[in-house]
Scaffold this motif. Structure first.
Motif, mmCIF file in Angstrom:
data_model
loop_
_atom_site.group_PDB
_atom_site.id
_atom_site.type_symbol
_atom_site.label_atom_id
_atom_site.label_comp_id
_atom_site.label_asym_id
_atom_site.label_seq_id
_atom_site.Cartn_x
_atom_site.Cartn_y
_atom_site.Cartn_z
ATOM 1 N N LEU A 133 0.859 -1.180 0.000
ATOM 2 C CA LEU A 133 0.000 0.000 0.000
ATOM 3 C C LEU A 133 0.897 1.231 0.000
ATOM 4 O O LEU A 133 1.898 1.275 0.698
ATOM 5 C CB LEU A 133 -0.891 -0.013 1.244
ATOM 6 N N GLN A 153 -2.711 5.423 1.599
ATOM 7 C CA GLN A 153 -3.141 4.086 2.046
ATOM 8 C C GLN A 153 -2.164 3.441 3.031
ATOM 9 O O GLN A 153 -2.471 2.404 3.597
ATOM 10 C CB GLN A 153 -3.324 3.162 0.836
ATOM 11 N N CYS A 177 -10.812 0.188 9.682
ATOM 12 C CA CYS A 177 -10.524 0.565 8.294
ATOM 13 C C CYS A 177 -11.653 1.458 7.761
ATOM 14 O O CYS A 177 -11.406 2.457 7.088
ATOM 15 C CB CYS A 177 -10.364 -0.698 7.446
ATOM 16 N N PHE A 213 -11.372 4.250 4.586
ATOM 17 C CA PHE A 213 -10.844 3.420 3.503
ATOM 18 C C PHE A 213 -11.785 2.248 3.257
ATOM 19 O O PHE A 213 -11.385 1.094 3.315
ATOM 20 C CB PHE A 213 -9.425 2.932 3.822
ATOM 21 N N LEU A 268 -10.887 -0.670 1.135
ATOM 22 C CA LEU A 268 -9.821 -1.595 1.548
ATOM 23 C C LEU A 268 -10.253 -2.519 2.685
ATOM 24 O O LEU A 268 -9.452 -3.316 3.171
ATOM 25 C CB LEU A 268 -8.578 -0.803 1.968
#
Length: 136
Positions: free
Chosen positions: A68, A72, A104, A109, A112
């Protein structure tokens, strides 16, 4: 209330990516918590990740097809926190994985979450022995 794993990932990110001292970054995030138990767990997760960084970084990296990058990177730190929980704490695996996936989402994100879930489930399933310090 922010997810404890999200806070831990932010502390680890500050230390590893920004060069902030752990003794500075940790108390800043602990101030957001009211419970002494939560503050202690946050410290345990952050110090634990740092203590075992070479091993858990290798385990996490081996589970990913590509690293990442950029913004990220904090998700990578979150994976380190998740991996530390699976290997070094008595937190039940299912709780460690679901809380880390939730973190997360909180870190914005959403895309992800499946990666976090997949990597941690993979680590749980395969529970490889920790690499020796000299193998990293």
């Amino acid at each position: 209330m922010k997810n404890l794993r999200a806070l831990a990932a932010q502390v680890v990110f500050q230390v590893l990516e920004k060069g902030v001292s752990l003794s500075v970054a940790l108390p800043e995030q602990q101030q957001r918590l009211t419970s002494g138990k939560d503050k202690a767990l946050l410290a345990e997760l952050c110090y634990g990740v740092m203590r075992h960084l070479p091993q858990i970084d290798k385990l996490v990296s081996d589970c990913m097809s590509k690293p990442l990058k950029g913004k990220q990177r904090i998700v990578h730190q979150l994976l380190l926190v998740g991996c530390y929980q699976l290997y070094f704490t008595r937190i039940p695996s299912h709780a460690a994985i679901s809380e880390t996936a939730e973190a997360c989402r909180q870190l914005k994100f959403e895309g992800l979450v499946k990666v976090v879930n997949g990597v941690l489930r993979n680590l749980q399933r395969n529970q490889k022995p920790l690499p020796e310090d000299n193998e990293t």
